[in-house]
Write a protein that holds these residues in place. Structure first.
Motif, PDB file in Angstrom:
ATOM      1  N   VAL A  26       0.828  -1.212   0.000  1.00 21.80           N
ATOM      2  CA  VAL A  26       0.000   0.000   0.000  1.00 21.80           C
ATOM      3  C   VAL A  26       0.864   1.264   0.000  1.00 21.80           C
ATOM      4  CG1 VAL A  26      -2.068  -1.049   0.996  1.00 21.80           C
ATOM      5  CG2 VAL A  26      -0.245  -0.233   2.517  1.00 21.80           C
ATOM      6  N   TYR A  27       2.151   1.087  -0.188  1.00 15.33           N
ATOM      7  CA  TYR A  27       3.089   2.200  -0.341  1.00 15.33           C
ATOM      8  C   TYR A  27       4.284   1.662  -1.112  1.00 15.33           C
ATOM      9  CZ  TYR A  27       6.794   5.521   0.902  1.00 15.33           C
ATOM     10  OH  TYR A  27       7.840   6.414   0.854  1.00 15.33           O
ATOM     11  N   ASN A  68      -5.412  -5.012   4.737  1.00 13.18           N
ATOM     12  CA  ASN A  68      -5.565  -6.377   4.251  1.00 13.18           C
ATOM     13  C   ASN A  68      -4.829  -6.499   2.925  1.00 13.18           C
ATOM     14  OD1 ASN A  68      -7.282  -8.288   2.274  1.00 13.18           O
ATOM     15  ND2 ASN A  68      -7.339  -9.110   4.358  1.00 13.18           N
ATOM     16  N   SER A  69      -3.992  -7.514   2.800  1.00 11.74           N
ATOM     17  CA  SER A  69      -3.120  -7.631   1.633  1.00 11.74           C
ATOM     18  C   SER A  69      -3.884  -7.864   0.337  1.00 11.74           C
ATOM     19  CB  SER A  69      -2.112  -8.766   1.841  1.00 11.74           C
ATOM     20  OG  SER A  69      -2.777 -10.017   2.000  1.00 11.74           O
ATOM     21  N   GLN A  70      -5.099  -8.394   0.422  1.00 14.11           N
ATOM     22  CA  GLN A  70      -5.876  -8.668  -0.782  1.00 14.11           C
ATOM     23  C   GLN A  70      -6.813  -7.522  -1.156  1.00 14.11           C
ATOM     24  OE1 GLN A  70      -5.435 -11.472  -2.712  1.00 14.11           O
ATOM     25  NE2 GLN A  70      -3.720 -11.857  -1.308  1.00 14.11           N
ATOM     26  N   SER A  71      -7.396  -6.877  -0.147  1.00 13.59           N
ATOM     27  CA  SER A  71      -8.443  -5.887  -0.408  1.00 13.59           C
ATOM     28  C   SER A  71      -7.944  -4.454  -0.508  1.00 13.59           C
ATOM     29  CB  SER A  71      -9.508  -5.945   0.701  1.00 13.59           C
ATOM     30  OG  SER A  71     -10.050  -7.242   0.810  1.00 13.59           O
ATOM     31  N   LYS A  74       3.873  12.299  -2.541  1.00 14.98           N
ATOM     32  CA  LYS A  74       2.496  12.431  -2.075  1.00 14.98           C
ATOM     33  C   LYS A  74       2.020  11.190  -1.321  1.00 14.98           C
ATOM     34  CE  LYS A  74       0.960  15.681  -5.636  1.00 14.98           C
ATOM     35  NZ  LYS A  74      -0.004  15.929  -6.744  1.00 14.98           N
ATOM     36  N   GLN A  75       2.487  10.008  -1.777  1.00 16.52           N
ATOM     37  CA  GLN A  75       2.097   8.774  -1.081  1.00 16.52           C
ATOM     38  C   GLN A  75       2.523   8.819   0.378  1.00 16.52           C
ATOM     39  OE1 GLN A  75       2.474   4.695  -2.469  1.00 16.52           O
ATOM     40  NE2 GLN A  75       3.029   5.476  -4.503  1.00 16.52           N
ATOM     41  N   LEU A  76       3.771   9.177   0.593  1.00 14.31           N
ATOM     42  CA  LEU A  76       4.290   9.219   1.962  1.00 14.31           C
ATOM     43  C   LEU A  76       3.594  10.305   2.769  1.00 14.31           C
ATOM     44  CD1 LEU A  76       6.237   8.188   4.070  1.00 14.31           C
ATOM     45  CD2 LEU A  76       7.985   9.730   3.146  1.00 14.31           C
ATOM     46  N   HIS A  92      -5.138  -1.521  -1.549  1.00 14.89           N
ATOM     47  CA  HIS A  92      -4.062  -1.286  -2.519  1.00 14.89           C
ATOM     48  C   HIS A  92      -3.454   0.106  -2.408  1.00 14.89           C
ATOM     49  CE1 HIS A  92      -5.465  -5.019  -4.317  1.00 14.89           C
ATOM     50  NE2 HIS A  92      -6.689  -4.509  -4.351  1.00 14.89           N
ATOM     51  N   SER A  93      -4.024   0.950  -1.563  1.00 12.04           N
ATOM     52  CA  SER A  93      -3.501   2.307  -1.398  1.00 12.04           C
ATOM     53  C   SER A  93      -3.851   2.788  -0.003  1.00 12.04           C
ATOM     54  CB  SER A  93      -4.111   3.248  -2.440  1.00 12.04           C
ATOM     55  OG  SER A  93      -5.502   3.418  -2.198  1.00 12.04           O
ATOM     56  N   VAL A  94      -3.304   3.935   0.384  1.00  8.23           N
ATOM     57  CA  VAL A  94      -3.573   4.486   1.706  1.00  8.23           C
ATOM     58  C   VAL A  94      -5.053   4.779   1.882  1.00  8.23           C
ATOM     59  CG1 VAL A  94      -3.038   6.834   0.921  1.00  8.23           C
ATOM     60  CG2 VAL A  94      -2.926   6.280   3.359  1.00  8.23           C
ATOM     61  N   GLU A  95      -5.730   5.188   0.804  1.00  8.32           N
ATOM     62  CA  GLU A  95      -7.156   5.498   0.887  1.00  8.32           C
ATOM     63  C   GLU A  95      -8.002   4.265   1.181  1.00  8.32           C
ATOM     64  OE1 GLU A  95      -5.135   8.601  -1.557  1.00  8.32           O
ATOM     65  OE2 GLU A  95      -5.189   6.410  -1.639  1.00  8.32           O
TER      66      GLU A  95
END
Length: 424
Positions: free
Chosen positions: A372-373, A400-403, A379-381, A405-408
């Protein structure tokens, strides 16, 4: 969202079950056989649930006082309702001793969490607690809530004996060579500790003192009234086992291998008893203060035993895992030189806030390994810093590693209360 706290704190047991439950949810009691509820999404009020199976690998990371143990007990007490057994291999505060007490969580803990879901009630659950003999002498009085056990020379393999004796720390090559020579001719299963010490006296004075310490510190004894296997076998009836290591801090600063050995031995016995069907059923293995049990770059029997739980054999045995620590960077991870890695295979992660935030170096390695990073900064950090800094005490971020994918995608959460008693 919660019941009025003033009324709650004065409530009796009957009022607790009716009033101290989170509202705004479907009143149908949870089906623990399908998924395990553990927390509430702060922004949506949705229940955060974990899907438990033999591939589940959970990480709980946060500074001291952030609610990691509360979270673990919230999860495990509900998993028990779904038929899972629980094994705590490093109960450093003897927290699991309260599983069989009545009354549920303390008033303070109820205040600090999101309470119970509709249909849930506080419960008392049977448990078994094993207390190593060498640690029991450090208690103010003999503890009555656990089974004290000891080990003899016959309980150990040569590798285990060398680790317990601190062989990996010895600076004297002569002592190591003498010990190797003794072990090459020694039938451990049919020998006594006193006999091995006599051989050491004849061989090397330094070795004599080192091995005599195993007896003097009560790490090994000549006979036992209660063995680890005897205590652990009770888990098949109670469903919950914990290895009580409350006085572990007495051994920091060079003697960590004492409690590491006992934790590793308990893990090995668990796997053996599952293989032999002495213990049957899906099991959650929980390891607290894991950075002290499996430190990166250092020798520890726990690392090898726990790695086996990450391998395919654990999936065949029906074992899920939970690791908890303040310092994930001190665990074997993808960014250090340790041969092992206990971070990359995590499926579910909780990053918790205590009185102070989790250090950025600690959470960055987690969000990066969870995908997720990407580690590029920018901007991500900035978004991750903002989310982590927005947390209040006892709040966390769930990944959750499957669900996710980003900080949001990663919700901010507050933990549910454990179903069982916990002092808070």
């Amino acid at each position: 969202m919660r019941a009025d706290l003033d009324e709650l704190l004065d409530a009796g047991p009957e009022e607790y079950t009716e009033d101290f439950i989170v509202d705004d949810y479907d009143p149908t009691p949870p089906d623990y056989n399908k998924r395990t509820p553990v927390a509430i999404d702060i922004d949506t009020n949705d229940v955060v649930e974990i899907s438990l199976d033999a591939t589940t690998r959970i990480g709980m990371f946060g500074p001291s006082g952030s609610g990691k143990t509360t979270l673990a007990k919230a999860l495990i007490s509900r998993a028990r309702k779904g038929g899972w057994m629980a094994f705590h291999g490093s109960d450093v505060k003897n927290d699991f001793r309260t599983f069989n007490r009545d009354g549920g969580a303390s008033k303070q803990l109820r205040k600090d969490t999101e309470g119970l879901l509709p249909g849930e009630e506080p419960e008392s659950m049977e448990r078994t607690m094993a207390l190593p003999h060498f640690m029991a002498k450090n208690y103010d009085s003999r503890p009555q809530y656990g089974d004290i056990f000891a080990m003899t020379l016959a309980d150990l393999s040569q590798t285990e004996l060398k680790f317990l004796a601190g062989y990996h720390q010895w600076t004297s090559s002569a002592a190591q060579e003498s010990f190797d020579s003794i072990l090459s001719d020694l039938d451990i299963e049919n020998s006594s500790l006193d006999y091995m010490i006599q051989l050491a006296e004849q061989s090397n004075n330094t070795l004599d003192r080192k091995l005599d310490g195993l007896k003097g510190k009560k790490l090994l004894t000549e006979r036992v009234d209660n063995s680890l296997r005897q205590v652990l076998s009770k888990m098949d009836e109670t469903g919950v086992f914990s290895l009580g290591l409350k006085t572990w801090r007495n051994y920091l600063g060079g003697q960590e291998h004492f409690f590491q050995f006992y934790s590793a031995k308990a893990l090995r016995e668990l796997k053996s008893m599952i293989d032999n069907n002495t213990i049957e059923g899906n099991t959650i293995v929980f390891m607290d203060e894991f950075h002290k049990l499996a430190p990166q770059g250092k020798e520890s029997l726990v690392k090898d035993e726990f790695q086996d739980l990450y391998d395919i054999s654990a999936r065949q045995k029906g074992i899920a895992t939970i690791i908890s620590t303040q310092r994930p960077t001190q665990l074997p991870n993808p960014e250090n030189l340790d041969d092992l890695d206990f971070i990359s295979d995590l499926t579910d992660v909780f990053l918790m806030r205590g009185r102070t935030p989790l250090n950025e170096a600690q959470w960055k390695i987690i969000v990066k390994s969870m995908g997720v990073y990407d580690g590029s900064g920018g901007k991500q950090l900035t978004k991750w810093r903002k989310k982590m800094q927005s947390l209040e005490r006892f709040e966390g971020v769930y990944i959750n590693s499957q669900s996710h994918h980003s900080v949001e995608d990663c919700p901010k959460i507050r933990t549910l209360s454990p179903l069982v008693a916990h002092p808070g």
